[in-house]
Scaffold this motif. Structure first.
Motif, short mmCIF file in Angstrom:
data_model
loop_
_atom_site.label_atom_id
_atom_site.label_comp_id
_atom_site.label_asym_id
_atom_site.label_seq_id
_atom_site.Cartn_x
_atom_site.Cartn_y
_atom_site.Cartn_z
N UNK A 145 0.84 -1.21 0.00
CA UNK A 145 0.00 0.00 0.00
C UNK A 145 0.87 1.26 0.00
N UNK A 146 1.86 1.29 0.89
CA UNK A 146 2.69 2.50 0.98
C UNK A 146 3.50 2.70 -0.31
N UNK A 147 4.00 1.60 -0.89
CA UNK A 147 4.77 1.72 -2.14
C UNK A 147 3.88 2.30 -3.24
N UNK A 148 2.65 1.77 -3.36
CA UNK A 148 1.73 2.28 -4.39
C UNK A 148 1.41 3.75 -4.19
N UNK A 149 1.23 4.15 -2.94
CA UNK A 149 0.87 5.55 -2.68
C UNK A 149 2.04 6.51 -2.90
N UNK A 150 3.27 5.99 -2.79
CA UNK A 150 4.43 6.85 -3.06
C UNK A 150 4.59 7.10 -4.56
N UNK A 151 3.88 6.32 -5.39
CA UNK A 151 3.97 6.50 -6.84
C UNK A 151 2.99 7.55 -7.36
N UNK A 152 2.15 8.08 -6.47
CA UNK A 152 1.09 9.00 -6.90
C UNK A 152 1.61 10.35 -7.40
N UNK A 153 0.84 10.93 -8.27
CA UNK A 153 1.07 12.31 -8.71
C UNK A 153 0.40 13.24 -7.70
N UNK A 154 1.16 14.16 -7.14
CA UNK A 154 0.58 15.10 -6.17
C UNK A 154 0.76 16.53 -6.67
N UNK A 214 0.50 8.29 -11.32
CA UNK A 214 -0.96 8.36 -11.54
C UNK A 214 -1.61 9.20 -10.46
N UNK A 215 -2.81 9.68 -10.77
CA UNK A 215 -3.62 10.42 -9.79
C UNK A 215 -4.46 9.45 -8.97
N UNK A 216 -4.81 9.86 -7.78
CA UNK A 216 -5.63 8.99 -6.93
C UNK A 216 -6.98 8.69 -7.58
N UNK A 217 -7.44 9.58 -8.46
CA UNK A 217 -8.75 9.39 -9.09
C UNK A 217 -8.65 8.73 -10.47
N UNK A 251 1.05 21.94 -16.46
CA UNK A 251 0.01 20.93 -16.24
C UNK A 251 0.64 19.53 -16.30
N UNK A 252 0.43 18.73 -15.26
CA UNK A 252 1.14 17.46 -15.14
C UNK A 252 0.36 16.26 -15.63
N UNK A 253 -0.96 16.31 -15.61
CA UNK A 253 -1.71 15.09 -15.92
C UNK A 253 -2.69 15.29 -17.08
N UNK A 254 -2.42 16.28 -17.90
CA UNK A 254 -3.30 16.51 -19.03
C UNK A 254 -2.51 17.33 -20.06
N UNK A 304 0.69 22.13 -11.95
CA UNK A 304 -0.78 22.19 -11.99
C UNK A 304 -1.31 20.78 -12.22
N UNK A 305 -2.34 20.42 -11.50
CA UNK A 305 -3.04 19.17 -11.78
C UNK A 305 -4.52 19.49 -11.93
N UNK A 306 -5.20 18.67 -12.72
CA UNK A 306 -6.63 18.88 -12.91
C UNK A 306 -7.35 17.55 -12.78
N UNK A 307 -8.54 17.60 -12.29
CA UNK A 307 -9.39 16.40 -12.24
C UNK A 307 -10.84 16.81 -12.31
N UNK A 308 -11.66 15.91 -12.89
CA UNK A 308 -13.08 16.19 -12.97
C UNK A 308 -13.74 15.76 -11.67
N UNK A 309 -14.84 16.43 -11.33
CA UNK A 309 -15.51 16.07 -10.08
C UNK A 309 -16.03 14.64 -10.11
N UNK A 310 -16.35 14.15 -11.34
CA UNK A 310 -16.84 12.76 -11.43
C UNK A 310 -15.74 11.77 -11.06
N UNK A 311 -14.45 12.18 -11.25
CA UNK A 311 -13.34 11.29 -10.90
C UNK A 311 -13.25 11.10 -9.39
N UNK A 312 -13.55 12.17 -8.65
CA UNK A 312 -13.55 12.05 -7.19
C UNK A 312 -14.68 11.12 -6.74
N UNK A 313 -15.85 11.25 -7.36
CA UNK A 313 -16.97 10.37 -7.03
C UNK A 313 -16.60 8.93 -7.34
N UNK A 314 -15.91 8.73 -8.50
CA UNK A 314 -15.47 7.38 -8.87
C UNK A 314 -14.56 6.81 -7.79
N UNK A 315 -13.60 7.65 -7.31
CA UNK A 315 -12.64 7.16 -6.32
C UNK A 315 -13.36 6.72 -5.04
#
Lengths: 172, 196
Positions: free
Chosen positions: A106-115, A138-141, B91-94, B121-132
């Motif tokens: 879990x911690x390894x995966x979370x350290x790979x996140x884009x913040x 990757x993003x958390x979402x 922008x980092x993710x788009x 900069x990062x961007x996300x849609x509100x639906x992505x938060x709901x998905x998470x």
């Protein structure tokens, strides 16, 4: 709290790791895979703050409070220790090890996140305040980590099924 | 296998671990706050007190209200506006560019009371938060189901034990610890009856 990967990805990765361990160690079974899965989920017990926010708990108890240490290595060690006390003594050492493997994944995966800041969370608190640079993978979402983990879990499940079916066929 | 230090030792160990965990939760609350969040001031602190943060690195979350240049509002009402310099380039993710209504989190240095020179900069849609949140709930339910399916509570040992067939190390007879305990209980009962 938003800078953590979704729970499903962690659970699927825990399943993959646990099942691979059963391939390697014959004395491990599905019950032990469940322990790796729970371990992989355990740092996300921090999400209890969605139900009971820090401020609410602090106001109720009358002391400063933050759930976030649950999402550090120290918090994981304490949670895993408590979890291992809930299983029978014969399984305890094994439970400790398997829960730890899951939590580590879990911690390894979370350290790979884009913040947003380029820094990860304070994983070694309270020993160190240091935050690793985020790996920006990757993003958390993002949806693709769960898809990739799901595909890996499916492959491992199919291999596991064929392994358990093979001895039965041979037996017939 | 019985408890190595008895049930009292087990309870004591549990209380010590709980006390340590609670101590950590209070300690973090009193000192660093949320360890999973950024350690930089965010829009909640910066928006009402901008002049105090000029020259500092801050994180501002909001939605895009203008694109040339990029301006975000940190409040849902449209107030709390900041101009983001280099927001599209960082922008980092788009691939961008940002469009009106996009949800954005920007990190950088507050050049003046309404301008942020952006580093990321990062961007996300509100639906992505709901998905998470949705798949996270699903993940929690799956793990709980997985555990209950493969473990059961042994009231004799006051502990969880693997269900029958789920622990290869005890598959000499393919029974769970509870079944062993039941059989021991029945044997003792039968012995008592015979002696009686």
């Amino acid at each position: 709290m938003t800078d953590v990967a979704d729970v499903l990805t962690h659970v699927l990765v825990g399943y993959v790791i646990g099942t691979l361990l059963t391939f390697r160690v014959e004395s491990l079974g599905q019950a032990h895979v469940a322990l790796v899965v729970i371990g992989a989920l355990s740092p996300d017990f921090v999400k209890i703050q969605l139900l009971f926010p820090d401020g609410f708990v602090a106001w109720t108890l009358g002391v400063p409070f933050s759930w976030s240490p649950l999402h550090t290595v120290a918090g994981s060690v304490l949670v895993i220790g408590l979890g291992s006390l809930l299983v029978a003594p014969a399984q305890r050492k094994r439970a400790l090890a398997l829960l730890a493997v899951g939590a580590l994944s879990h911690h390894v995966l979370d350290l790979l996140l884009l913040t947003p800041t380029g820094e990860s969370y304070a994983v070694f608190w309270p020993l160190l305040e240091y935050r690793f640079p985020s790996a920006d993978l990757y993003l958390s979402s993002d949806r693709w980590p769960a898809v990739v983990a799901g595909c890996c879990a499916l492959v491992v499940w199919l291999v596991d099924r064929s392994r358990t079916a093979a001895p039965e066929t041979a037996h017939e | 296998m019985s408890e190595p230090y008895g049930q009292r030792g087990r309870v004591l160990a549990g209380l010590v671990l709980l006390a340590l965990l609670f101590g950590c939760l209070v300690w973090a609350g009193a000192t660093t706050g949320d360890l999973t969040e950024s350690r930089y001031p965010d829009e909640v602190e910066v928006t009402p007190d901008r002049e105090s943060y000029v020259g500092d690195r801050v994180v501002l979350g909001g939605f895009v209200v203008d694109t040339d240049p990029v301006v975000i509002a940190t409040r849902a009402s449209g107030y709390g506006r900041f101009t983001l310099v280099d927001a599209d380039a960082q922008l980092k993710n788009d691939d961008g560019p940002l469009e009106e209504g996009d949800r954005v989190t920007a990190f950088g240095t507050l050049e003046d009371e309404s301008t942020l020179v952006v580093e990321r900069t990062t961007t996300r849609e509100s639906s992505e938060t709901s998905y998470m949140l949705l798949v996270s709930a699903l993940g929690g339910l799956v793990s709980a189901w997985w555990f209950v399916r493969h473990w059961c509570f042994d009231r004799g040992a006051l502990a969880f034990v693997p269900r029958a067939g789920d622990d290869p190390s005890s598959q000499g007879d393919g029974r769970s610890a509870i079944e062993h305990a039941d059989q021991r209980g029945r044997a003792a009962s039968d012995g008592g009856d015979r002696r009686g």
